[in-house]
Design a protein around this motif. Structure first.
Motif, PDB file in Angstrom:
ATOM      1  N   LYS A   9     -17.449  -2.113 -36.120  1.00 54.48           N
ATOM      2  CA  LYS A   9     -17.379  -2.966 -34.938  1.00 54.48           C
ATOM      3  C   LYS A   9     -16.608  -2.211 -33.856  1.00 54.48           C
ATOM      4  O   LYS A   9     -15.484  -1.776 -34.089  1.00 54.48           O
ATOM      5  N   ARG A  10     -17.214  -2.084 -32.686  1.00 55.44           N
ATOM      6  CA  ARG A  10     -16.638  -1.249 -31.638  1.00 55.44           C
ATOM      7  C   ARG A  10     -16.378  -2.066 -30.380  1.00 55.44           C
ATOM      8  O   ARG A  10     -17.121  -2.988 -30.063  1.00 55.44           O
ATOM      9  N   GLU A  11     -15.328  -1.708 -29.691  1.00 56.61           N
ATOM     10  CA  GLU A  11     -15.010  -2.277 -28.388  1.00 56.61           C
ATOM     11  C   GLU A  11     -14.683  -1.132 -27.437  1.00 56.61           C
ATOM     12  O   GLU A  11     -13.805  -0.314 -27.726  1.00 56.61           O
ATOM     13  N   ASN A  12     -15.416  -1.085 -26.336  1.00 55.89           N
ATOM     14  CA  ASN A  12     -15.208  -0.026 -25.340  1.00 55.89           C
ATOM     15  C   ASN A  12     -15.289   1.367 -25.966  1.00 55.89           C
ATOM     16  O   ASN A  12     -14.508   2.268 -25.638  1.00 55.89           O
ATOM     17  N   GLY A  13     -16.230   1.510 -26.905  1.00 50.63           N
ATOM     18  CA  GLY A  13     -16.445   2.805 -27.527  1.00 50.63           C
ATOM     19  C   GLY A  13     -15.463   3.164 -28.619  1.00 50.63           C
ATOM     20  O   GLY A  13     -15.528   4.263 -29.178  1.00 50.63           O
ATOM     21  N   VAL A  14     -14.546   2.239 -28.965  1.00 50.39           N
ATOM     22  CA  VAL A  14     -13.526   2.512 -29.983  1.00 50.39           C
ATOM     23  C   VAL A  14     -13.785   1.622 -31.200  1.00 50.39           C
ATOM     24  O   VAL A  14     -14.035   0.419 -31.060  1.00 50.39           O
ATOM     25  N   ILE A  15     -13.731   2.206 -32.411  1.00 49.87           N
ATOM     26  CA  ILE A  15     -13.916   1.437 -33.640  1.00 49.87           C
ATOM     27  C   ILE A  15     -12.689   0.562 -33.873  1.00 49.87           C
ATOM     28  O   ILE A  15     -11.564   1.060 -33.989  1.00 49.87           O
TER      29      ILE A  15
END
Length: 228
Positions: A91-97
């Motif tokens: 699950k990623r947010e703004n390209g970060v896991i």
């Protein structure tokens, strides 16, 4: 050896398999040959969390499926191997896991639990809910022109019973003990007023129902072969 310290969440499936050899005869009777001292045992479950890198490092330190490690479950510590490659879902947010989940399958090197000697008088508990039965004479149909000849292949039909077993942990433990004791040795099954002799399938899957780390129940579907 290292210990696999990643905690499963949700249900845990445990598979036992004998890999027994079956020899079938023309009258559809069977003779079974045991090829293992202990049934093959595998675990399948889901893990997840924030530290995906720790799982990847552990997997790579053990060279994937090559190197063993310890895994503790239900109070038993066993030597295991990864049985398949890991495939984390991230699950990623703004390209970060931010989090991950991953299905893990572990193969036990050798069971450490001892089971009693099988007895034909051992009684298999009854399934819950509906059951399906199949009666089959295996009649051979031979078509010649417009006629069909029906040839008997055996003196009585083969019979199978399929059902779902479920209950509390104590009932789960009983089923595991019986399967690991019997392999293809017959046992007693009381069904609809009959005392039948039945044989387990070669493989069963126990699905543990859990709350936190506690096993509170189980489910298992299987097909029994009636031999008497």
């Amino acid at each position: 050896m290292e210990v696999f310290n990643f905690t499963p969440y949700g249900d845990v499936s445990i598979t036992y398999q004998w890999d027994s050899k079956a020899m079938s005869f023309e009258d559809y009777t069977k003779q079974y040959y045991r090829r293992r001292v202990h049934a093959k045992k595998t675990y399948a479950f889901t893990i997840g969390g924030l530290q995906l890198a720790e799982l990847v490092k552990f997997y790579n330190r053990h060279k994937g499926l090559q190197e063993p490690f310890y895994f503790a479950y239900d109070g038993v510590m066993e030597v295991c191997y990864f049985s398949q490659a890991i495939n984390p879902r991230c699950k990623r947010e703004n390209g970060v896991i931010k989090a991950y989940s991953c299905e893990v399958v572990l193969e036990v090197d050798r069971q450490v639990t001892s089971y009693p000697t099988a007895q034909e008088t051992d009684v298999l508990p009854n399934p819950h809910g509906e059951t399906d039965q199949v009666f089959d004479w295996h009649t051979q149909l031979v078509t010649a022109g417009q006629r069909t000849e029906r040839m008997a292949r055996q003196t009585k039909p083969t019979r199978t019973i399929t059902g779902k077993w479920s209950g509390l942990k104590s009932e789960r433990d009983t089923l595991i003990r019986l399967f690991n004791s019997h392999c293809r040795v017959p046992l007693t099954f009381r069904y609809n007023g009959e005392d039948l002799k039945v044989v387990f399938p070669d493989k069963i899957e126990i699905k543990d129902k859990r709350e936190l780390r506690n096993i509170i129940g189980y489910e298992c579907q299987m097909e029994l072969e009636v031999i008497d």
